[in-house]
Motif scaffolding. Structure first.
Motif, short mmCIF file in Angstrom:
data_model
loop_
_atom_site.label_atom_id
_atom_site.label_comp_id
_atom_site.label_asym_id
_atom_site.label_seq_id
_atom_site.Cartn_x
_atom_site.Cartn_y
_atom_site.Cartn_z
N PRO A 1 0.79 -1.26 -0.05
CA PRO A 1 0.03 -0.01 -0.15
C PRO A 1 0.82 1.40 -0.10
O PRO A 1 0.50 2.23 -0.69
CB PRO A 1 -1.04 -0.18 1.05
CG PRO A 1 -0.75 -1.37 1.36
CD PRO A 1 0.60 -2.19 1.11
N ALA A 2 1.73 1.33 0.87
CA ALA A 2 2.68 2.78 1.02
C ALA A 2 3.22 2.93 -0.43
O ALA A 2 3.36 4.26 -0.88
CB ALA A 2 3.68 2.41 1.99
N ALA A 3 3.63 1.94 -1.22
CA ALA A 3 4.30 2.05 -2.46
C ALA A 3 3.44 2.36 -3.44
O ALA A 3 3.61 3.31 -4.62
CB ALA A 3 5.14 1.03 -2.89
N MET A 4 2.03 2.28 -3.43
CA MET A 4 0.92 2.40 -4.44
C MET A 4 0.18 3.52 -4.08
O MET A 4 -0.87 4.03 -4.90
CB MET A 4 0.29 1.34 -4.71
CG MET A 4 1.12 -0.01 -5.12
SD MET A 4 0.30 -1.35 -5.44
CE MET A 4 -0.52 -0.73 -7.02
N ASP A 5 0.25 4.22 -3.03
CA ASP A 5 -0.54 5.35 -2.60
C ASP A 5 -0.68 6.55 -3.64
O ASP A 5 0.54 6.70 -4.01
CB ASP A 5 -0.42 5.87 -1.15
CG ASP A 5 -1.70 6.49 -0.55
OD1 ASP A 5 -2.60 6.66 -1.10
OD2 ASP A 5 -1.38 7.07 0.53
N VAL A 6 -1.67 7.13 -4.09
CA VAL A 6 -1.69 8.44 -4.74
C VAL A 6 -2.51 9.25 -4.28
O VAL A 6 -3.64 9.17 -3.76
CB VAL A 6 -2.18 7.84 -6.25
CG1 VAL A 6 -2.26 8.97 -7.05
CG2 VAL A 6 -1.34 6.87 -6.79
N SER A 7 -2.13 10.62 -4.24
CA SER A 7 -2.85 11.58 -3.78
C SER A 7 -3.89 12.19 -4.74
O SER A 7 -3.47 11.98 -5.79
CB SER A 7 -1.94 12.88 -3.16
OG SER A 7 -1.22 13.52 -4.09
N ASP A 8 -4.76 12.77 -4.42
CA ASP A 8 -5.83 13.27 -5.46
C ASP A 8 -5.21 14.25 -6.28
O ASP A 8 -5.21 14.32 -7.63
CB ASP A 8 -6.92 14.06 -4.68
CG ASP A 8 -7.87 13.17 -4.03
OD1 ASP A 8 -7.98 11.99 -4.46
OD2 ASP A 8 -8.54 13.52 -3.21
N ALA A 9 -3.90 15.07 -5.89
CA ALA A 9 -3.56 16.10 -6.68
C ALA A 9 -2.78 15.61 -7.92
O ALA A 9 -2.43 16.17 -8.76
CB ALA A 9 -2.48 16.73 -5.87
N ARG A 10 -2.32 14.19 -7.64
CA ARG A 10 -1.36 13.33 -8.78
C ARG A 10 -2.31 12.80 -9.76
O ARG A 10 -1.82 12.05 -10.69
CB ARG A 10 -0.53 12.52 -8.03
CG ARG A 10 0.65 13.45 -7.13
CD ARG A 10 1.66 12.51 -6.53
NE ARG A 10 2.03 11.30 -7.35
CZ ARG A 10 2.55 10.41 -6.72
NH1 ARG A 10 2.60 10.34 -5.43
NH2 ARG A 10 2.75 9.29 -7.24
N VAL A 11 -3.58 12.66 -9.70
CA VAL A 11 -4.46 12.00 -10.36
C VAL A 11 -4.78 12.78 -11.85
O VAL A 11 -5.07 14.12 -11.77
CB VAL A 11 -5.98 11.54 -9.69
CG1 VAL A 11 -6.83 11.14 -10.80
CG2 VAL A 11 -5.87 10.74 -8.64
N ALA A 12 -4.43 12.29 -12.81
CA ALA A 12 -4.59 12.83 -14.07
C ALA A 12 -5.95 13.36 -14.48
O ALA A 12 -6.94 12.74 -14.17
CB ALA A 12 -4.22 11.92 -15.09
N PRO A 13 -6.32 14.70 -14.98
CA PRO A 13 -7.59 15.05 -15.20
C PRO A 13 -8.49 14.25 -15.84
O PRO A 13 -9.66 14.19 -15.51
CB PRO A 13 -7.35 16.27 -15.81
CG PRO A 13 -5.84 16.80 -15.56
CD PRO A 13 -5.10 15.60 -15.36
N ALA A 14 -8.05 13.29 -16.82
CA ALA A 14 -8.76 12.55 -17.60
C ALA A 14 -9.44 11.18 -16.80
O ALA A 14 -10.37 10.83 -17.06
CB ALA A 14 -8.05 11.87 -18.90
N VAL A 15 -9.02 11.00 -15.61
CA VAL A 15 -9.54 10.04 -14.89
C VAL A 15 -9.79 10.37 -13.38
O VAL A 15 -10.31 9.60 -12.58
CB VAL A 15 -8.47 8.88 -14.86
CG1 VAL A 15 -8.11 8.17 -16.12
CG2 VAL A 15 -7.12 9.38 -13.88
N GLN A 16 -10.29 11.76 -13.10
CA GLN A 16 -10.58 12.24 -12.05
C GLN A 16 -12.36 11.92 -11.88
O GLN A 16 -12.91 11.96 -13.09
CB GLN A 16 -10.51 13.44 -11.76
CG GLN A 16 -8.84 14.00 -11.57
CD GLN A 16 -8.68 15.59 -11.30
OE1 GLN A 16 -9.42 16.17 -11.22
NE2 GLN A 16 -7.45 15.53 -11.06
N VAL A 17 -12.64 11.60 -10.80
CA VAL A 17 -14.04 11.45 -10.46
C VAL A 17 -14.80 12.79 -10.39
O VAL A 17 -14.37 13.47 -9.93
CB VAL A 17 -14.31 10.49 -9.29
CG1 VAL A 17 -15.81 10.67 -8.70
CG2 VAL A 17 -13.47 9.37 -9.07
#
Length: 179
Positions: free
Chosen positions: A29-45
């Motif tokens: 989990p620690a290696a795979m965590d992604v913050s919302d700020a790093r989510v590409a605009p194309a795949v944001q909810v």
């Protein structure tokens, strides 16, 4: 006959959960965590939805050779919570089923909602088609596949009907409407 197929798929997924099918360890989990700020605009909810669950997946993307090219047949992965405990299975549909409460969500990719990742299957935004049960996946509206590693189809040609499975990892997030 459907039941026999379900047993085979369940057995294959259980093998992934227990370290089979190319899996070497629980997702980290620690290696795979992604913050919302790093989510590409194309795949944001879309706004109006809130995060209800986040799980780390490890498994395989299985491909079949059709007309001399590799085409995705199905995923098979185990999802784990932040402590590394297996909590759900992911399979063809795509569908995610909780092994804790039996709830499930089936989703389909949103057109154009993908982020290409070099050397990995793309990040995706998927919209729920249906849910069942009263557990963690009840009411899920969107699923994101983020922080992908591996899972890309082999390069080059292939022999008709051949199959191959490629290890992959991803972070899956599940969102539901704000109420």
């Amino acid at each position: 006959m459907k039941r026999a197929g379900l047993v085979l798929v369940s057995t294959a997924l259980l093998g992934v959960a227990l370290g089979g099918a190319g899996s070497t360890a629980a997702p980290t989990p620690a290696a795979m965590d992604v913050s919302d700020a790093r989510v590409a605009p194309a795949v944001q909810v879309p706004s109006g939805n809130k995060l209800v669950a986040k799980f780390y997946a490890k498994g395989v993307q299985t491909y079949i050779c059709t007309a001399g090219a590799w085409k995705l047949l199905e995923p098979a992965a185990t999802l784990a919570d932040r402590l590394g405990r297996a909590v759900a299975l992911h399979s063809r549909g795509p569908i995610w089923v909780s092994t804790v409460d039996g709830s499930a969500v089936e989703a389909a990719p949103v057109d154009g909602a993908r982020n290409e990742i070099p050397g990995a299957v793309p990040e995706l935004l998927l919209k729920s088609k249906s849910t069942r049960g009263k557990g963690v996946f009840a009411g899920v509206s969107y699923v994101q596949r983020l922080a992908t590693k591996g899972g890309v189809a082999p390069a080059g040609g292939c022999q008709e009907s051949d199959q191959t499975s490629v290890n992959y990892e991803a972070l899956y997030t599940f969102s539901a409407p704000v109420r």
